[in-house]
Each structure stands twice: as structure tokens, then as C-alpha cells.
Design a protein around this motif. Structure first.
Motif, short mmCIF file in Angstrom:
data_model
loop_
_atom_site.label_atom_id
_atom_site.label_comp_id
_atom_site.label_asym_id
_atom_site.label_seq_id
_atom_site.Cartn_x
_atom_site.Cartn_y
_atom_site.Cartn_z
N TYR A 222 0.79 -1.16 0.06
CA TYR A 222 -0.16 0.01 0.12
C TYR A 222 0.86 1.34 -0.09
O TYR A 222 0.49 2.46 -0.44
CB TYR A 222 -0.81 -0.01 1.23
N ASP A 223 2.15 1.25 0.40
CA ASP A 223 2.94 2.23 0.38
C ASP A 223 4.47 1.73 0.17
O ASP A 223 5.37 1.45 0.94
CB ASP A 223 3.28 2.83 1.98
N ARG A 224 4.49 1.62 -1.36
CA ARG A 224 5.85 0.94 -1.73
C ARG A 224 7.17 1.75 -1.66
O ARG A 224 8.03 1.01 -1.52
CB ARG A 224 5.59 0.86 -3.27
N LYS A 225 6.97 2.92 -1.15
CA LYS A 225 8.28 3.52 -0.66
C LYS A 225 9.12 2.89 0.34
O LYS A 225 10.46 2.94 0.37
CB LYS A 225 8.33 5.04 -0.47
N HIS A 226 8.62 2.04 1.20
CA HIS A 226 8.99 1.34 2.18
C HIS A 226 9.96 0.20 1.64
O HIS A 226 10.87 -0.39 2.43
CB HIS A 226 8.20 1.02 3.36
N SER A 233 10.52 5.07 5.70
CA SER A 233 10.28 6.15 6.97
C SER A 233 11.53 5.75 7.96
O SER A 233 11.98 4.52 7.96
CB SER A 233 8.93 6.08 7.48
N PRO A 234 12.00 6.49 8.80
CA PRO A 234 12.76 6.17 9.62
C PRO A 234 12.35 4.97 10.69
O PRO A 234 13.32 4.14 11.16
CB PRO A 234 12.91 7.55 10.54
N ASN A 235 11.27 4.93 10.95
CA ASN A 235 10.70 3.75 11.98
C ASN A 235 10.79 2.32 11.16
O ASN A 235 11.16 1.48 11.76
CB ASN A 235 9.11 4.16 12.19
N VAL A 236 10.47 2.34 9.93
CA VAL A 236 10.81 1.14 9.18
C VAL A 236 12.06 0.75 9.22
O VAL A 236 12.30 -0.46 9.23
CB VAL A 236 9.95 1.41 7.63
N LYS A 237 12.89 1.83 8.70
CA LYS A 237 14.43 1.46 8.67
C LYS A 237 15.03 0.86 10.09
O LYS A 237 15.65 -0.06 10.20
CB LYS A 237 15.14 2.73 8.33
N MET A 238 14.59 1.62 11.01
CA MET A 238 14.92 1.13 12.50
C MET A 238 14.39 -0.18 12.57
O MET A 238 15.11 -1.11 13.27
CB MET A 238 14.37 2.05 13.58
N PHE A 239 13.12 -0.57 12.38
CA PHE A 239 12.60 -1.83 12.54
C PHE A 239 13.33 -2.95 11.76
O PHE A 239 13.83 -4.02 12.13
CB PHE A 239 11.08 -1.83 12.14
N GLY A 267 7.74 0.44 14.27
CA GLY A 267 7.76 0.36 12.47
C GLY A 267 7.19 -0.85 11.99
O GLY A 267 7.01 -1.05 10.85
N PHE A 268 6.63 -1.67 12.80
CA PHE A 268 6.06 -3.01 12.60
C PHE A 268 4.90 -2.81 11.66
O PHE A 268 4.89 -3.45 10.51
CB PHE A 268 5.80 -3.89 13.56
#
Length: 309
Positions: A222-226, A233-239, A267-268
Motif C-alpha cells: 500500500y506504500d511501496r516507498k518502504h 520512513s525512519p521507523n521502518v528502517k529502524m525496524f 515500525g512493524f
């Protein structure tokens, strides 16, 4: 804590794996997408010339050389069942399920030839029953998903793209020297249940069977940039970073709890709007619960981790 991200680094990690055919580690691996076998090179980390494709081409031959497996039992994010494990019993020819839609015709012309094995499939079912878990054989006559080769898509049996796409890169277009059996994952949000799915078949590691669990550590359609490290996003990268750190906890109890706690990470939810691509991590960790852990590659969103080294 540093993990292998370049080809020279992951090749060194693969070389350092101890050759233990008497007790083969269980592996979580990034299975990628159909784009891994795209006809034309794409400017993508997940394309045919990207890091994941390069790693998989190194990974498969290493598994063969180090462990000389008698067979493969594979779990994929793309086959979920609730409460009952389904185990493929496809005989001499494992069919393919093109479980994707809207791709160019080339993607529906892919071939991966392999065979099943009734004895291995029955052994898997037996191990689940001995662990007080329900399991059943799934024949070539039973549908397990929708096949995108027809319009509208039709039901069918077969290995999904989470199996045959990475296996083409790992093992080539044909595997005729060892059987391959696929087992469904548990469609539950309970990490303990998913851990138990793989722990039940951990005995296979001592019987010459290679256990592989394919998924992704980031999967948000739904949000392919991740999917792209620079855009996520920083939270996804930290996750994503927290996963390898949790997996490498030296104590079994701490490792298990750290892996379970990942579902509470900030980030989960953004990384996994649905959890099926994360579940295979628990399955691999459960199968290799006792023993060491080695991160073989830390490719963003698609790492490969060996459990029970």
C-alpha cells in the motif's frame, strides 16, 4: 553490530558456514518477487541484476556444497492455512502456481522443474501429529490458490512464486536430484503458534533435509516507498535493523522474546500491514532454536539468517 551487505561480505559469511550435513541449519531467506526473473534488467535492488538476485545465486550452491541435502522442505509467505498444516504430495512433477496478476506474458511462461516425494511428505505430517498439531497431505488435485495465467484467474495447486522464483536463481531451472515439499504457514497473529509450526519439523535437520522459510522483512504493497531503503520512513528502517539484532541474541530465551517483541516495534505495522511475510522468520527460528545464529546477508527488506548453526 555489523552485518554483510555487499557481495564480498556475504560470500565470506557463506564460506564461514560450518559444513554440518548431520544437522543442517534452518534458514529464513528473502524470497523477493517475480521481478527477480524479469526478462530485462531493472534498476532495482529486487530485480534480476540486484543484490538479492546476486545473493540467491550464491546461496543455493553453498547450501548444496555444505550440506548435500537429501530433500528440501520449504515454507512460503504465500501459502497460509489456519490450524492445519497442508503438505504438498505432488508426485513426480511439482506444478507451479503463478499466483500473481497483471504481469507481462513472460512472467507466466516461467519454468521450474522439480519432484515431490510421498515418503518425505508423510514424514512431515507424522512429525506434526507427534507434536500434537494437525497436518494433512495436499494432492495435485487440490486447489491452494488462484493462478494468474488465465483470465479470470483460476484455482490450482502448485508451488507459489515465493518458492519457484528464488529457487530458479538458487538451484537453476531444474532440480532432479532431491525432492521438494512445501508446507503451509499458520495464518495466525500469534507468534508462539508460528514458532511451533517449524519447531515441530526440526528433527528433519538431523535427517538430511534442508528447511527453508521464505518471506520479507518489509512488505507494504500500500506504500511501496518502504521497499526502498533511501525512501522508507525512519521507523521502518529502524525496524528492519532491529530484526537482525534480535535474531543474533546469544541466549535462546532472550532471542525468542526479542523476536516476539518485534511485533510491538513502532515500525512493524507500517512494514507489515499484514504479517504473512514476517511469519517465516519465526518458523525458521523455531526450527533452529537450539544453536547459534548467523546473518548471511543483511540486504534491506530481504535478509537471510541461519538458525541452529
Amino acid at each position: 553490530m555489523s552485518f554483510p551487505k555487499t557481495q564480498s561480505e556475504w560470500r565470506a559469511a557463506l564460506d564461514s558456514l560450518p559444513p554440518t550435513p548431520e544437522k543442517i541449519p534452518a534458514f529464513f531467506f528473502g524470497h523477493g518477487s517475480p521481478m527477480l526473473v524479469a526478462e530485462r534488467a531493472k534498476n532495482s535492488a529486487m530485480g534480476p541484476e540486484g543484490d538479492l538476485a546476486k545473493f540467491l545465486r550464491d546461496f543455493g550452491p553453498t547450501l548444496r556444497a555444505k550440506y548435500k541435502p537429501k530433500g528440501i522442505v520449504v515454507f512460503s509467505a504465500h501459502w497460509e492455512t489456519l490450524g492445519v498444516r497442508h503438505v504438498t504430495d505432488y508426485g513426480d512433477v511439482n506444478p507451479l502456481l503463478m499466483d500473481y496478476y497483471g504481469f507481462e506474458p513472460y512472467f507466466y511462461q516461467q519454468r521450474f522443474e522439480s519432484k515431490g516425494d510421498r515418503t518425505l511428505a508423510e514424514r512431515v505430517v507424522q512429525l506434526y501429529k507427534e507434536a500434537s498439531q494437525e497436518a494433512k497431505l495436499s494432492s495435485v488435485h487440490e486447489s491452494r490458490g488462484l493462478d494468474g495465467r488465465s483470465s479470470p484467474p483460476r484455482p490450482g495447486p502448485g508451488f507459489d512464486h515465493g518458492v519457484f522464483v528464488p529457487f530458479k536463481l538458487m538451484f537453476g531451472d531444474k532440480v532432479d536430484d532431491m525432492p521438494i515439499v512445501q508446507v503451509s504457514i499458520e495464518s495466525s497473529d500469534d507468534p508462539e503458534k508460528n514458532w511451533a509450526v517449524r519447531k515441530a519439523v526440526s528433527k528433519l535437520r538431523e535427517e538430511g533435509i534442508l528447511i527453508l522459510a521464505g518471506g520479507l522483512t518489509i512488505h507494504n504493497l500500500y506504500d511501496r516507498k518502504h521497499f526502498t531503503e533511501k525512501l522508507a520512513s525512519p521507523n521502518v528502517k529502524m525496524f528492519n535493523q532491529a530484526i537482525t539484532v534480535a535474531a543474533c541474541q546469544s541466549q535462546v530465551i532472550e532471542r525468542k522474546q526479542s523476536l516476539f517483541d518485534l511485533m510491538k516495534h513502532d515500525g512493524f505495522v507500517l512494514a507489515h500491514p499484514s504479517i504473512e511475510h514476517f511469519v517465516p522468520l519465526y518458523i525458521a527460528a523455531g526450527a533452529g532454536e537450539e544453536g547459534g545464529v548467523q546473518v548471511l546477508s543483511a540486504i534491506y527488506a530481504a535478509p537471510t539468517i541461519a538458525f541452529g548453526v
